[in-house]
Design an enzyme around this catalytic site. Structure first.
Site, PDB file in Angstrom:
ATOM      1  N   VAL A  11      25.302  65.012   4.933  1.00  0.00           N
ATOM      2  CA  VAL A  11      24.346  65.989   4.409  1.00  0.00           C
ATOM      3  C   VAL A  11      23.943  67.000   5.488  1.00  0.00           C
ATOM      4  CG1 VAL A  11      21.972  66.264   3.552  1.00  0.00           C
ATOM      5  CG2 VAL A  11      23.460  64.519   2.576  1.00  0.00           C
ATOM      6  N   GLU A 149      18.737  66.455  -1.791  1.00  0.00           N
ATOM      7  CA  GLU A 149      20.083  67.037  -1.792  1.00  0.00           C
ATOM      8  C   GLU A 149      20.917  66.407  -2.909  1.00  0.00           C
ATOM      9  OE1 GLU A 149      21.505  69.649  -0.080  1.00  0.00           O
ATOM     10  OE2 GLU A 149      22.911  69.152  -1.671  1.00  0.00           O
ATOM     11  N   ARG A 152      27.818  66.378  -3.692  1.00  0.00           N
ATOM     12  CA  ARG A 152      28.729  65.240  -3.857  1.00  0.00           C
ATOM     13  C   ARG A 152      29.688  65.230  -2.689  1.00  0.00           C
ATOM     14  NH1 ARG A 152      31.583  67.495  -8.886  1.00  0.00           N
ATOM     15  NH2 ARG A 152      31.202  69.323  -7.617  1.00  0.00           N
ATOM     16  N   LYS A 205      15.416  62.991  -7.475  1.00  0.00           N
ATOM     17  CA  LYS A 205      16.680  62.580  -6.844  1.00  0.00           C
ATOM     18  C   LYS A 205      17.043  61.148  -7.257  1.00  0.00           C
ATOM     19  CE  LYS A 205      20.149  62.237  -4.133  1.00  0.00           C
ATOM     20  NZ  LYS A 205      21.399  62.890  -4.395  1.00  0.00           N
ATOM     21  N   ASN A 209      20.371  60.054  -9.618  1.00  0.00           N
ATOM     22  CA  ASN A 209      21.411  59.123  -9.162  1.00  0.00           C
ATOM     23  C   ASN A 209      21.412  57.833  -9.993  1.00  0.00           C
ATOM     24  OD1 ASN A 209      22.526  60.724  -7.273  1.00  0.00           O
ATOM     25  ND2 ASN A 209      21.931  59.527  -5.491  1.00  0.00           N
ATOM     26  N   LEU A 251      32.215  59.136 -17.428  1.00  0.00           N
ATOM     27  CA  LEU A 251      32.512  58.139 -18.466  1.00  0.00           C
ATOM     28  C   LEU A 251      33.785  57.364 -18.131  1.00  0.00           C
ATOM     29  CD1 LEU A 251      31.781  59.903 -21.885  1.00  0.00           C
ATOM     30  CD2 LEU A 251      30.385  58.222 -20.683  1.00  0.00           C
ATOM     31  N   CYS A 261      25.289  56.413  -1.564  1.00  0.00           N
ATOM     32  CA  CYS A 261      24.076  56.795  -2.307  1.00  0.00           C
ATOM     33  C   CYS A 261      23.761  55.899  -3.498  1.00  0.00           C
ATOM     34  CB  CYS A 261      24.192  58.239  -2.764  1.00  0.00           C
ATOM     35  SG  CYS A 261      24.170  59.386  -1.382  1.00  0.00           S
ATOM     36  N   LYS A 322      35.486  57.082  -3.009  1.00  0.00           N
ATOM     37  CA  LYS A 322      36.010  57.993  -4.038  1.00  0.00           C
ATOM     38  C   LYS A 322      36.990  58.938  -3.359  1.00  0.00           C
ATOM     39  CE  LYS A 322      32.443  61.546  -3.943  1.00  0.00           C
ATOM     40  NZ  LYS A 322      31.578  62.355  -4.750  1.00  0.00           N
ATOM     41  N   ARG A 329      31.467  53.652   2.841  1.00  0.00           N
ATOM     42  CA  ARG A 329      30.253  52.861   2.643  1.00  0.00           C
ATOM     43  C   ARG A 329      30.205  52.311   1.206  1.00  0.00           C
ATOM     44  NH1 ARG A 329      25.950  56.987   5.390  1.00  0.00           N
ATOM     45  NH2 ARG A 329      27.425  58.511   4.593  1.00  0.00           N
TER      46      ARG A 329
HETATM   47  P1  NAD Z   1      24.863  59.820   7.595  1.00  0.00           P
HETATM   48  O1  NAD Z   1      24.670  58.421   7.949  1.00  0.00           O
HETATM   49  O2  NAD Z   1      26.225  60.372   7.305  1.00  0.00           O
HETATM   50  O3  NAD Z   1      24.239  60.752   8.746  1.00  0.00           O
HETATM   51  C1  NAD Z   1      23.014  60.529   9.360  1.00  0.00           C
HETATM   52  C2  NAD Z   1      23.071  61.129  10.772  1.00  0.00           C
HETATM   53  O4  NAD Z   1      21.772  61.015  11.350  1.00  0.00           O
HETATM   54  C3  NAD Z   1      24.038  60.396  11.703  1.00  0.00           C
HETATM   55  O5  NAD Z   1      24.907  61.322  12.317  1.00  0.00           O
HETATM   56  C4  NAD Z   1      23.115  59.733  12.736  1.00  0.00           C
HETATM   57  O6  NAD Z   1      23.693  59.641  14.029  1.00  0.00           O
HETATM   58  C5  NAD Z   1      21.943  60.689  12.723  1.00  0.00           C
HETATM   59  N1  NAD Z   1      20.686  60.139  13.242  1.00  0.00           N
HETATM   60  C6  NAD Z   1      20.157  58.920  13.068  1.00  0.00           C
HETATM   61  N2  NAD Z   1      18.966  58.830  13.684  1.00  0.00           N
HETATM   62  C7  NAD Z   1      18.722  60.027  14.249  1.00  0.00           C
HETATM   63  C8  NAD Z   1      17.660  60.575  15.004  1.00  0.00           C
HETATM   64  N3  NAD Z   1      16.568  59.862  15.283  1.00  0.00           N
HETATM   65  N4  NAD Z   1      17.754  61.845  15.437  1.00  0.00           N
HETATM   66  C9  NAD Z   1      18.845  62.592  15.151  1.00  0.00           C
HETATM   67  N5  NAD Z   1      19.878  62.141  14.424  1.00  0.00           N
HETATM   68  C10 NAD Z   1      19.822  60.876  13.974  1.00  0.00           C
HETATM   69  O7  NAD Z   1      23.905  60.082   6.357  1.00  0.00           O
HETATM   70  P2  NAD Z   1      24.138  61.084   5.123  1.00  0.00           P
HETATM   71  O8  NAD Z   1      25.166  60.531   4.214  1.00  0.00           O
HETATM   72  O9  NAD Z   1      24.264  62.463   5.617  1.00  0.00           O
HETATM   73  O10 NAD Z   1      22.734  60.916   4.380  1.00  0.00           O
HETATM   74  C11 NAD Z   1      21.524  61.405   4.894  1.00  0.00           C
HETATM   75  C12 NAD Z   1      20.470  61.321   3.802  1.00  0.00           C
HETATM   76  O11 NAD Z   1      20.843  62.167   2.711  1.00  0.00           O
HETATM   77  C13 NAD Z   1      20.292  59.928   3.212  1.00  0.00           C
HETATM   78  O12 NAD Z   1      18.952  59.744   2.859  1.00  0.00           O
HETATM   79  C14 NAD Z   1      21.144  59.977   1.959  1.00  0.00           C
HETATM   80  O13 NAD Z   1      20.705  59.083   0.975  1.00  0.00           O
HETATM   81  C15 NAD Z   1      20.930  61.409   1.505  1.00  0.00           C
HETATM   82  N6  NAD Z   1      22.021  61.958   0.695  1.00  0.00           N
HETATM   83  C16 NAD Z   1      23.328  61.703   1.012  1.00  0.00           C
HETATM   84  C17 NAD Z   1      24.339  62.267   0.244  1.00  0.00           C
HETATM   85  C18 NAD Z   1      25.785  61.977   0.558  1.00  0.00           C
HETATM   86  O14 NAD Z   1      26.628  62.299  -0.282  1.00  0.00           O
HETATM   87  N7  NAD Z   1      26.119  61.418   1.691  1.00  0.00           N
HETATM   88  C19 NAD Z   1      24.024  63.101  -0.839  1.00  0.00           C
HETATM   89  C20 NAD Z   1      22.697  63.379  -1.104  1.00  0.00           C
HETATM   90  C21 NAD Z   1      21.706  62.799  -0.343  1.00  0.00           C
END
Ligand code: NAD
Length: 436
Positions: A11, A149, A152, A205, A209, A251, A261, A322, A329
């Protein structure tokens, strides 16, 4: 505008890069030194279609930088995005330690007015917690906005650049105006920026989901029932999906939802309900059904091989949760692999993007193939776990000569039953009769 993004995962990096694309000056902060070093050297640390092009362009244009220093981030941005992990805690709730930990540090470092934007998926009431945490450390003025956010993975750049909607939860006119200004270039086609209170934004959100996970799960149950009664889930799906109230998407039956997520978000909303004395019966069922569905192929495989998998080798195609991502994950493939390993099987795996991540998890326990056909050599069956496009029209003759016996277990219903039967395969898929 000057923007900082804290956390550069799927994200955060997409958010930072796409915001730079519309002319903002973006500083991305991450705690992971290796990742930051990679990005400073111009290497994109994740696979996401189109991201590399935008990443390179905006670094060259001097609009996108990377650092490990939160202090630099606080000094740079007038808007500070939190794109931090909110993983599942032991009790199913969302672990807020990353978000609240960053909020505390922000409170210590803040020197002038900032808008702190929570982009992480967080339970209702987190915005208040972030406010309290920052306010404990400082008297400087700030606002906290909830901006969930909806991108996808696999389409993250496209979704960010052309969102169907942007949700802003804010009770500050000043912060709302800044957010609208920032997002205006992304909604020129008329899609809405929906302004609401912070709690409603946070719940939107989870509701979205959880609804999608429920839709998939409902279809998986229909598929299981189809097998019992001799119906074909593909026909049922098409028959249902043409009803505009239902819609065609989400579906497709399969071996359960996974990813970073849906699993954690459904559980977090369920737990959030419990914390407020509300029992989400429907989500409880979704969680249970999905846990079973992830392993639905295992008893079939075991039964086909007379409950003895010890001297058997399986080719597994598709490991990412996917297609078009390297994210593994909660990928259903991992559950299947773990079960097969427990039963003593040997496993050859192939995925177009996720092999490095799988190697980090399983090491020497698996054989890693460099292409899809290599994985099938001398295997007793092919198991398909992710619907990557390259798996859709394989050379069945090549498959037949590689496999010890022509057997396919397909967790994603990639092929027409009649075609695969005509090719001489035993073919077992989801919600359709096994043939061959
Ligand atoms: P991710 O695990 O891919 O990335 C998180 C990043 O944060 C990592 O690079 C990690 O090193 C960094 N981090 C951790 N602690 C930190 C700190 N104290 N300071 C700076 N950086 C730090 O996570 P993601 O998939 O990008 O998801 C982030 C959030 O967005 C989550 O809450 C998730 O549920 C939500 N989200 C994810 C998606 C998706 O498709 N991945 C979609 C919508 C929402």
């Amino acid at each position: 505008m000057k923007i900082s993004v804290i956390g550069t995962g799927y994200v955060g990096l997409v958010t930072g890069t796409c915001l730079a694309e519309t002319g903002n000056e973006v500083l991305c902060i991450d705690i992971d030194k290796d990742k930051v070093k990679q990005m400073q050297e111009g290497i994109v640390p994740i696979y996401e279609p189109q991201l590399d092009v935008l990443f390179e362009r905006n670094i060259k244009a001097n609009r996108l930088w990377f650092s490990t220093s939160l202090e630099e981030g606080l000094n740079h941005g007038e808007i500070i995005f939190l794109a931090l992990p909110t993983p599942e805690d032991e009790d199913g709730s969302a672990d807020l330690s990353y978000v609240l930990g960053a909020a505390k540090e922000i409170g210590k470092l803040i020197k002038d007015y900032k808008v702190i934007v929570d982009k992480s998926t967080v339970p209702v009431g987190t915005s208040d917690k972030v406010k309290e945490t920052i306010a404990k450390e400082t008297n400087v003025a700030f606002d906290v906005v909830s901006n969930p956010e909806f991108l996808r993975e696999g389409f993250a750049v496209e979704d960010f650049l052309k969102p169907e909607r942007i949700v802003i939860g804010s009770s500050s006119e000043r912060a709302t105006q800044l957010m609208e200004k920032l997002y205006k270039p992304f909604v020129r086609s008329g899609n809405p920026i929906i302004i609401m209170d912070e709690k409603s934004a946070e719940l939107t959100k989870y509701a979205a989901n959880s609804f999608l996970a429920t839709k998939i799960t409902f279809m998986n149950e229909i598929a299981n029932f189809c097998e019992k009664v001799g119906a074909d889930v593909d026909m049922v799906r098409i028959g249902m999906g043409t009803d505009s109230r239902i819609g065609k998407r989400f579906l497709f039956p399969g071996i359960g939802y996974g990813g970073s997520c849906f699993p954690k978000d459904v559980k977090a909303l369920h737990k959030s309900g419990k914390d407020h004395n509300y029992h989400f019966n429907i989500l409880n069922s979704v969680i249970k059904v999905n846990d079973v569905q992830k392993k639905v192929l295992i008893p079939r495989i075991a039964s086909y091989f007379n409950q003895n998998l010890k001297d058997k080798t399986f080719a597994v195609w598709g490991l990412a949760f996917k297609p078009e991502t390297d994210d593994i994950r909660e990928a259903p493939a991992l559950y299947i692999i773990e079960e097969l390993l427990k039963l003593g099987a040997t496993i050859n795996v192939f995925d177009p993007e996720a092999l490095p991540n799988v190697k980090r998890k399983f090491g020497q326990q698996l054989n890693y193939a460099s292409n899809m056909y290599e994985a099938t050599k001398n295997a007793d069956a092919l198991i398909i776990c992710t619907e990557w496009s390259i798996f859709r029209t394989p050379d069945f003759n090549k498959l037949k000569s590689n496999l010890n016996q022509p057997v396919i277990f397909d967790g994603r219903n990639l092929y027409d039953i009649k075609d695969v039967k005509a090719e001489g395969f035993y073919y077992n898929s989801i919600g359709r009769q096994a043939v061959g």
